[in-house]
Scaffold this motif. Structure first.
Motif, PDB file in Angstrom:
ATOM      1  N   LEU A  11       0.835  -1.201   0.000  1.00  0.00           N
ATOM      2  CA  LEU A  11       0.000   0.000   0.000  1.00  0.00           C
ATOM      3  C   LEU A  11       0.870   1.250   0.000  1.00  0.00           C
ATOM      4  O   LEU A  11       0.539   2.246  -0.657  1.00  0.00           O
ATOM      5  N   ALA A  31      -0.137   4.111  -2.571  1.00  0.00           N
ATOM      6  CA  ALA A  31      -0.920   5.198  -1.999  1.00  0.00           C
ATOM      7  C   ALA A  31      -0.129   6.502  -2.000  1.00  0.00           C
ATOM      8  O   ALA A  31       1.101   6.492  -2.111  1.00  0.00           O
ATOM      9  N   VAL A  45      -0.307   8.975   3.329  1.00  0.00           N
ATOM     10  CA  VAL A  45      -1.120   7.911   3.918  1.00  0.00           C
ATOM     11  C   VAL A  45      -0.233   7.045   4.825  1.00  0.00           C
ATOM     12  O   VAL A  45       0.759   6.467   4.383  1.00  0.00           O
ATOM     13  N   VAL A  57      -5.038   2.529   8.969  1.00  0.00           N
ATOM     14  CA  VAL A  57      -4.673   3.521   7.952  1.00  0.00           C
ATOM     15  C   VAL A  57      -5.025   4.895   8.501  1.00  0.00           C
ATOM     16  O   VAL A  57      -6.180   5.150   8.875  1.00  0.00           O
ATOM     17  N   LEU A 108     -10.389   2.273   2.643  1.00  0.00           N
ATOM     18  CA  LEU A 108      -9.225   2.750   1.908  1.00  0.00           C
ATOM     19  C   LEU A 108      -9.529   4.011   1.091  1.00  0.00           C
ATOM     20  O   LEU A 108      -8.752   4.975   1.094  1.00  0.00           O
ATOM     21  N   TYR A 109     -10.673   4.030   0.397  1.00  0.00           N
ATOM     22  CA  TYR A 109     -10.970   5.161  -0.473  1.00  0.00           C
ATOM     23  C   TYR A 109     -11.285   6.434   0.307  1.00  0.00           C
ATOM     24  O   TYR A 109     -11.214   7.536  -0.239  1.00  0.00           O
ATOM     25  N   GLU A 142      -9.473   7.423   2.728  1.00  0.00           N
ATOM     26  CA  GLU A 142      -8.190   7.887   3.269  1.00  0.00           C
ATOM     27  C   GLU A 142      -7.229   8.328   2.176  1.00  0.00           C
ATOM     28  O   GLU A 142      -6.021   8.201   2.297  1.00  0.00           O
ATOM     29  N   CYS A 175      -7.032   7.126  -0.936  1.00  0.00           N
ATOM     30  CA  CYS A 175      -6.529   6.041  -1.780  1.00  0.00           C
ATOM     31  C   CYS A 175      -7.501   5.668  -2.896  1.00  0.00           C
ATOM     32  O   CYS A 175      -7.517   4.521  -3.356  1.00  0.00           O
ATOM     33  N   GLU A 204      -7.458   6.300  -5.899  1.00  0.00           N
ATOM     34  CA  GLU A 204      -6.789   5.954  -7.166  1.00  0.00           C
ATOM     35  C   GLU A 204      -6.056   4.617  -7.086  1.00  0.00           C
ATOM     36  O   GLU A 204      -5.457   4.181  -8.076  1.00  0.00           O
ATOM     37  N   VAL A 205      -6.062   3.977  -5.918  1.00  0.00           N
ATOM     38  CA  VAL A 205      -5.387   2.690  -5.773  1.00  0.00           C
ATOM     39  C   VAL A 205      -6.273   1.594  -6.364  1.00  0.00           C
ATOM     40  O   VAL A 205      -7.385   1.353  -5.882  1.00  0.00           O
ATOM     41  N   LEU A 250      -3.164  -3.637  -6.025  1.00  0.00           N
ATOM     42  CA  LEU A 250      -2.807  -3.774  -4.613  1.00  0.00           C
ATOM     43  C   LEU A 250      -2.643  -5.239  -4.245  1.00  0.00           C
ATOM     44  O   LEU A 250      -1.705  -5.604  -3.522  1.00  0.00           O
TER      45      LEU A 250
END
Length: 236
Positions: free
Chosen positions: A78, A82, A86, A98, A146-147, A149, A151, A153-154, A159
């Motif tokens: 990550l 990220a 992050v 996170v 995750l999104y 925080e 992220c 575009e991850v 991942l």
């Protein structure tokens, strides 16, 4: 249709669809004698779930190093994808944090719970929420996705691939250098050393870990060891 992930040599992927749990599928495959390095995965719009099957050649308590190995692998994965702001941390029992909030977890199960026995297999699972699905996302400020925080575009498939690659790197380091190489990095990712914790039926100050990643808890004048194998879930 989700793009199929690509895994490094010595690993092979198996996808499960719908709401199927890859951890449960990995346990079933392991019990049937599948090869070590099998990665069962399920990437959905709201979460990433995966599990790696290991075929240990050491006693269970030593093989439990795969839990922190997979944790460091995820942190590296990550961290590579990220934004740099992050922050990714791990808890002793497998939690993922996170930016200070809970964001998924790692879990483990094995063919035996005897710490001195060499297990036929060990499975480490990963689950990471991508989106918060609660009606009121702010109701649990200690939990996140995750999104939320930074992220968004991850790519979860990237991942997953990155987790497998970084974990394999750390498996090789552990194999060559032992627990010390993993310990030096992992302990720096565990944020609550020195704080009061409750684990394994004991409550006290988390002093750190022993050479097998067992938790050392100080209760008054005494220090107690909680082996890492105590976090194992029941196998099939």
């Amino acid at each position: 249709m989700t793009e199929a992930p690509t895994f490094p040599p010595l690993m092979r992927g198996e996808a499960v669809a719908g709401r199927a749990d890859p951890f449960e599928r990995a346990l079933a495959l392991a019990a049937l004698g599948c090869d070590g390095g099998t990665v069962v995965h399920n990437v959905q719009a709201d979460r990433l779930r995966a599990a790696i099957v290991f075929a240990p050649e050491v006693a269970l308590e030593d093989a439990m190093a795969m839990l922190p190995v997979c944790g460091v692998g995820f942190q590296n994965a990550l961290g590579a994808l990220a934004p740099p702001e992050v922050a990714v941390h791990l808890t002793w029992a497998g939690g993922i944090r996170v930016n200070g909030a809970g964001c998924g977890f790692l879990r483990a199960a094995a063919s035996t719970r005897d710490p001195a026995e060499v297990p036929d297999w060990l499975v480490v699972g990963l689950e990471v929420p991508l989106l918060q699905t609660e009606a009121e996302p702010g109701r649990r400020p200690d939990m996140t996705a995750l999104y939320d925080e930074g992220c968004a575009e991850v790519d979860p498939v990237r991942l997953l691939e990155s987790w497998a690659r970084h974990t394999l790197v750390w498996i090789n380091r552990w194999s060559d250098e032992g627990n010390a190489a993993v310990h030096d990095v992992w302990i720096g990712l565990v944020p609550n050393v020195g704080e009061e914790v409750q684990q394994g039926g004991r409550r006290g100050v988390f002093l750190g870990v022993d050479e097998r990643f067992g938790m050392l808890i100080r209760q008054g004048a005494e220090t107690h060891l909680v082996p890492l194998s105590t976090v194992l879930e029941e196998g099939p």
